[in-house]
Design a protein around this motif. Structure first.
Motif, PDB file in Angstrom:
ATOM      1  N   GLU A   1     -11.560 -30.970 -11.225  1.00 48.87           N
ATOM      2  CA  GLU A   1     -12.735 -30.595 -12.018  1.00 48.87           C
ATOM      3  C   GLU A   1     -13.981 -31.284 -11.477  1.00 48.87           C
ATOM      4  O   GLU A   1     -13.903 -32.339 -10.841  1.00 48.87           O
ATOM      5  N   GLU A   2     -15.128 -30.688 -11.779  1.00 50.24           N
ATOM      6  CA  GLU A   2     -16.399 -31.325 -11.440  1.00 50.24           C
ATOM      7  C   GLU A   2     -16.705 -32.432 -12.442  1.00 50.24           C
ATOM      8  O   GLU A   2     -16.231 -32.398 -13.577  1.00 50.24           O
ATOM      9  N   LEU A   3     -17.507 -33.404 -12.008  1.00 52.60           N
ATOM     10  CA  LEU A   3     -18.006 -34.395 -12.956  1.00 52.60           C
ATOM     11  C   LEU A   3     -18.936 -33.691 -13.928  1.00 52.60           C
ATOM     12  O   LEU A   3     -19.731 -32.842 -13.531  1.00 52.60           O
ATOM     13  N   LYS A   4     -18.844 -34.048 -15.204  1.00 51.03           N
ATOM     14  CA  LYS A   4     -19.708 -33.472 -16.230  1.00 51.03           C
ATOM     15  C   LYS A   4     -20.422 -34.591 -16.965  1.00 51.03           C
ATOM     16  O   LYS A   4     -19.866 -35.665 -17.187  1.00 51.03           O
ATOM     17  N   HIS A   5     -21.648 -34.322 -17.356  1.00 49.30           N
ATOM     18  CA  HIS A   5     -22.416 -35.292 -18.138  1.00 49.30           C
ATOM     19  C   HIS A   5     -21.812 -35.339 -19.530  1.00 49.30           C
ATOM     20  O   HIS A   5     -21.691 -34.314 -20.194  1.00 49.30           O
TER      21      HIS A   5
END
Length: 76
Positions: free
Chosen positions: A22-26
């Motif tokens: 997964e992408e990093l998410k804020h």
């Protein structure tokens, strides 16, 4: 380790991911006087998920690339 002479600290943005693919998410932000406290506060405040990775970035180190005059999501 960075330090800050401001006793109220600085804002650190928190990013995380649940899986390696997964992408990093804020996920939020924390106020802290240094990066070690920011990391500790981030883990304590955003531990509702089982993250495989979490990062903190001092807001002042974020390089805005939004069009001139646009306000970032966090408002300042």
């Amino acid at each position: 380790m960075t330090t800050n002479s401001n006793p109220q600290g600085e804002v650190y943005e928190v990013f995380a991911r649940k899986a390696h693919d997964e992408e990093l998410k804020h996920v939020g932000s924390v106020n802290a006087t240094d990066q070690n406290l920011a990391a500790t506060y981030a883990w304590a405040m955003y531990d509702e998920e089982t993250w495989v990775e979490m990062c903190v970035v001092r807001r002042g180190d974020v390089i805005p690339i939004t069009p001139h005059g646009r306000v970032p999501v966090w408002g300042n």
